[in-house]
Design a protein around this motif. Structure first.
Motif, PDB file in Angstrom:
ATOM      1  N   GLU A 132       1.209  -2.101   3.170  1.00 13.06           N
ATOM      2  CA  GLU A 132       0.156  -3.072   2.862  1.00 13.06           C
ATOM      3  C   GLU A 132      -1.066  -2.307   2.379  1.00 13.06           C
ATOM      4  O   GLU A 132      -1.310  -1.172   2.797  1.00 13.06           O
ATOM      5  N   ARG A 133      -1.839  -2.927   1.546  1.00 13.47           N
ATOM      6  CA  ARG A 133      -3.002  -2.272   0.969  1.00 13.47           C
ATOM      7  C   ARG A 133      -4.007  -1.936   2.068  1.00 13.47           C
ATOM      8  O   ARG A 133      -4.307  -2.758   2.928  1.00 13.47           O
ATOM      9  N   GLU A 135      -7.875  -0.248   2.861  1.00 10.68           N
ATOM     10  CA  GLU A 135      -9.159   0.115   2.274  1.00 10.68           C
ATOM     11  C   GLU A 135      -9.719   1.404   2.854  1.00 10.68           C
ATOM     12  O   GLU A 135     -10.415   2.149   2.174  1.00 10.68           O
TER      13      GLU A 135
END
Length: 902
Positions: A132-133, A135
């Motif tokens: 999953e992305r 940050e």
């Protein structure tokens, strides 16, 4: 590939003869014109499939033959198996966990995941990505290094669970999307040290009877959590140039401290009080300092208290087996002058003790065993003050005496006819100990059955069965043991007892033959022997006498009273034939008469034998022989020697020090009184008191700073140490056992006293420094040089050390001499110590050797073990790099030069 056909009639056949053990391949013929081609193909329907990772090359041997002919040919065919992207990348391990600080800078590498793919070339290439992305984090696509890409906030989130996948960069066969196993990375975030400590101070009214009274209490608050909120130290940064105060933590882990004043301070010299500047430092990373807090102290010390002994009278309990040199008590004045001198007032009792004149420590000077005295009255005198105090030493009984028999041996004579239960002798023993240590019981120590027993409490030896001189031993020798009820072991003594049996005339004579019947001729000459009587007296004390009681009224027969021979006394011619005589005969030993026996004599006429007799055998002689044999056997058994050896109480072995006993130990000078610093281990191969050990410091304890447990060998601090006075001790450690005779052994133990920072620097000049300079002296001119020394060693002598303290906060005061009022200004100087890699702290491993294991089938790059080394320098000087220098595994293993992972 193939065979040229020389004749059109040839029918060529091909067959694989070797190199295809699994049966993957098949040889086929294909004829075209005058050439028969060899074709190699894989077999259909074979459950096994080619696997390059198992075998990537096959060398086949093919045979060609002519059908119906003997012609043959061979060739070798090399089959190379090409790689297919049929394997997925795999993580190893599949789970990772790291802990990072909240203040970790961006782009810092925090972890690295690793995966492998057994394919080769581009088929074995893969890249990493987050499922999953994310940050805040980034993963390098080829190295797997995870780095920080965003700002962390532990209040928002303190843990991140990251999932990292590996994607195969080769072809995606059979609908495979190329994704391998998933690795999990758990990232834990630590809170940073955000807040500075804050101080609050409350001044107190000191307890002046204390040597170092508490004058203020400091309470510190730090809003950080964990180590960031813990206070490492509180320092006096200004106002205490003479080091008249010290700061102590009230208890471990507490954020409360106290300020103590030393004895040297003279409050009368400070009528307006003193200002102390305090600063606290936490344990956080990085460390934070509180603001400087000033506290004003204004106190007046009352008149000094009267000097007296700490106790009005001393009473000490002391084991009576305490070896010479055992510490008894410390007698001191309160408050104690620096030049105090203590002596023992001479007396009879004082001869058993000694006193250290400087410290007032009383020790034993001699052995106190075998003394009847239980209480020692001592008097200690302090010479300068002429003060005296009584010291009473009460000995505690330690069962140091074994029972002592009143005689070295006992020998008695006993009539064999005494009744069962008769007391034949009473043994008595005494014991100089008290209580149960001196309570005595008696027991038989012989394992051979005896006709005697000893009364447990009185020592009376009594008969347990009838005694018989004729059938038993004439004397019995046995051992009686006296045991006390002492602790931890009983003490025992043994004595030899001999009981002689006295023979008495307690048996009547017994005839060997009775009920005799005989025949004699009327023509038997007078004086002829008719028969002989025989009786046996088992006592064998007197000769047996014989006598005819009845049946010989006419006097025809004569019986010799001594020999028992019966002869014819008168002629039997006048006796009618077939007449008979019934003689009643007895035997006596002078005291007892036998049972009578009867002899029936018939007189016959004719040619019959002149005499003929038959009797009944009583077997008295056989029974007597059996008794004598039994007695002989009993007499032949080994007897206890008169000078018997008491093996139970022999002290054979001397005490021995354990092999681990060192030649020296090191003790810091600031170890608290009462703390244990070393335990002497020893043993003695004997049992009981013979193996009971006593420990003593026989010599070298010059100022009585050490004491040793006489039973456990634990060396403890008895008085405060001071390295600046004595920096080493050579202690004579002596071992004694409690056997008799007592044995001992000794070893020397050197005790090195390690320095602690317990001394303040001292200026070489007392009082103030003064200098005179012209008013036009240029700025920067050296005016005066002051010098100070410190009794402590090394770093404790105030050398700069970045690793110990990086900052110094100095207070500088400038004051003019203006009139009528002088003015002053105060400035604070922060001095930073710059680190230098002075090679004082080379890197060192926490473990000298480390072992790891690895399976032979693991993939290259697998972690085997991790080594760890430290360098006490800081910054880059303290960074450690690892490398493999030599060893049998050189070339097979690598090590991460930064982490130490092998």
């Amino acid at each position: 590939m193939g065979v040229p056909l020389q004749y059109h009639s040839w029918e060529v056949r091909y067959r694989i003869t070797s190199g295809d053990e699994e049966g993957f391949f098949k040889a086929e013929e294909y004829t075209l014109g005058d050439f028969c081609f060899l074709r190699i193909r894989t077999k259909g329907g074979n459950a096994a499939i080619l696997n390059r990772e198992v075998q990537d090359n096959y060398l086949l041997t093919v045979k060609a033959s002519i059908k119906g002919d003997t012609l043959e040919a061979w060739t070798k065919v090399s089959v190379q198996v090409l790689d297919m992207n049929d394997l997925r990348p795999l993580f190893s391990p599949t789970t990772y966990s790291v802990t990072i600080a909240e203040s970790t800078p961006l782009r810092t590498s925090i972890a690295q995941v690793t995966a492998t793919d057994a394919d080769i070339g581009s088929n074995g290439e893969f890249y990493y990505f987050f499922k999953e992305r994310m940050e805040l984090f980034a993963v390098h696509p080829t190295s797997g290094v995870v780095s920080l890409s965003g700002k962390l906030d532990v209040d928002t989130q303190s843990r991140y669970d990251l999932e990292i996948q590996a994607v195969d960069r080769g072809m995606k066969l059979y609908g495979n999307n190329g994704v391998s196993s998933t690795a999990k990375l758990f990232v834990h975030v630590e809170r940073i040290n955000e807040h500075v400590p804050t101080l609050s101070v409350v001044t107190l009214s000191p307890v002046w009877t204390e040597k170092s009274p508490v004058v203020a209490v400091i309470t510190i608050e730090d809003l950080d959590e964990g180590a960031n909120g813990e206070i490492e130290t509180v320092s006096i940064v200004a106002g205490d140039l003479l080091e008249l105060f010290s700061i102590e933590r009230t208890e471990t882990g507490s954020n409360e401290f106290v300020i103590r004043a030393t004895e040297q301070i003279n409050w009368d010299s400070y009528p307006f009080g003193l200002n102390l500047s305090l600063q606290a430092r936490d344990r956080g990373t990085p460390q934070k300092f509180s603001a400087v807090h000033m506290v004003h102290l204004r106190l007046s010390r009352p008149a000094p208290a009267e000097v007296i002994f700490q106790k009005d009278e001393y009473e000490v309990l002391l084991s009576e087996v305490a070896p010479p040199g055992t510490v008894v008590e410390a007698v001191k004045l309160q408050p104690e002058p620096d030049d105090a001198e203590y002596i023992l007032t001479p007396s009879v009792d004082s001869g058993f003790f000694s006193i250290n004149t400087m410290t007032g420590v009383i020790s034993t000077a001699r052995w106190l065993t075998q003394l009847t005295q239980e209480v020692f009255e001592l008097e200690v005198l302090e010479v300068d003050s002429d003060l005296r105090v009584k010291v009473r030493v009460i000995l505690e009984d330690a069962n140091d005496n074994a029972p002592l028999f009143a005689q070295q041996s006992y020998e008695v004579f006993v009539n064999e006819s005494v009744a069962v239960g008769t007391t034949v002798v009473v043994v008595t023993a005494s014991d100089g100990d008290h209580g149960e240590n001196g309570y005595i019981t008696y027991s038989m120590a012989s394992l051979t059955p005896l006709p005697f027993s000893v009364q447990q409490f009185t020592g009376a030896v009594t008969t347990t069965q009838e005694l018989d001189f004729e059938s038993s031993l004439e004397s019995f020798s046995f051992v009686i043991r006296a045991s006390d009820w002492g602790s931890p072991y009983r003490r025992e003594s043994e004595v030899n007892v001999t009981v002689h049996l006295e023979n008495v005339n307690d048996n009547k004579p017994l005839f060997e033959k009775v009920a005799c019947v005989g025949v004699i001729s009327r023509d038997l000459p007078v004086g002829e022997v008719i028969t002989t009587m025989s009786a046996i007296d088992i006592d064998e004390l007197e000769l047996v006498k014989y006598k005819i009681l009845s049946g010989n009224e006419r006097g025809y027969f004569d019986l010799n009273p001594d020999s028992g021979v019966m002869t014819l006394h008168h002629s039997l011619n006048t006796v009618a034939p077939k007449n008979s005589f019934n003689l009643k005969i007895t035997a006596t030993d002078g005291e007892h008469f036998s049972d009578p026996m009867f002899v029936n004599i018939s007189v016959v006429q004719g040619k019959t034998p002149p005499k003929s007799f038959s009797c009944t055998e009583t077997r008295v002689a056989q029974r007597l022989a059996e008794k004598l044999l039994k007695k002989s056997k009993a007499s032949s058994k080994p007897k206890i020697e008169e000078g018997f050896i008491d093996l139970f109480s022999v002290n054979r072995q001397s005490p021995q020090f354990d092999k681990s006993f060192p030649t020296d130990i090191t003790v810091r000078e600031d170890v608290e009184v009462g703390m244990s610093v070393f335990q002497v281990k020893a043993f003695d191969g004997d049992t009981g008191f013979n193996g009971q050990l006593l420990y003593a410091i026989a010599d070298g304890n010059t100022d009585s700073c050490f004491t040793i447990g006489i039973l456990n060998g634990i060396i403890s601090i008895f008085l405060p140490l001071d390295r600046e006075k004595i920096d080493r001790y050579l202690l004579n450690i002596t071992l004694y056992d409690l056997g008799q005779p007592q044995k001992s052994t000794w070893r020397l133990l050197t005790v090195y006293i390690a320095d602690a920072n317990d001394n303040a620097p001292q200026f070489l000049q007392d009082g103030e420094y003064q200098a005179r300079i012209p008013e036009n002296t240029p700025i920067g001119t050296e005016v005066i040089q002051v010098e100070a020394t410190d009794k402590d060693q090394g770093l404790n002598g105030e050398e700069l050390d970045y690793e110990t303290q990086q900052f110094f906060n100095l207070t500088v005061r400038a004051k003019d001499k203006g009139r009528p009022v002088s003015l002053l200004s105060v400035s604070f100087v922060e001095l930073e110590v710059v680190d230098v890699n002075e090679n004082l702290y080379p890197p060192y491993f926490s473990n000298f050797a480390m072992n790891g294991s690895v399976k032979e089938s693991v993939r290259i790059g697998t972690s085997v073990l991790q080594v760890s080394a430290r360098d006490d320098d800081t910054g880059r000087d303290g960074e450690v790099q690892y490398s493999i220098r030599d060893g049998s595994g050189l070339g097979r293993f690598t090590i991460d030069e930064e982490t130490g992972t092998c």
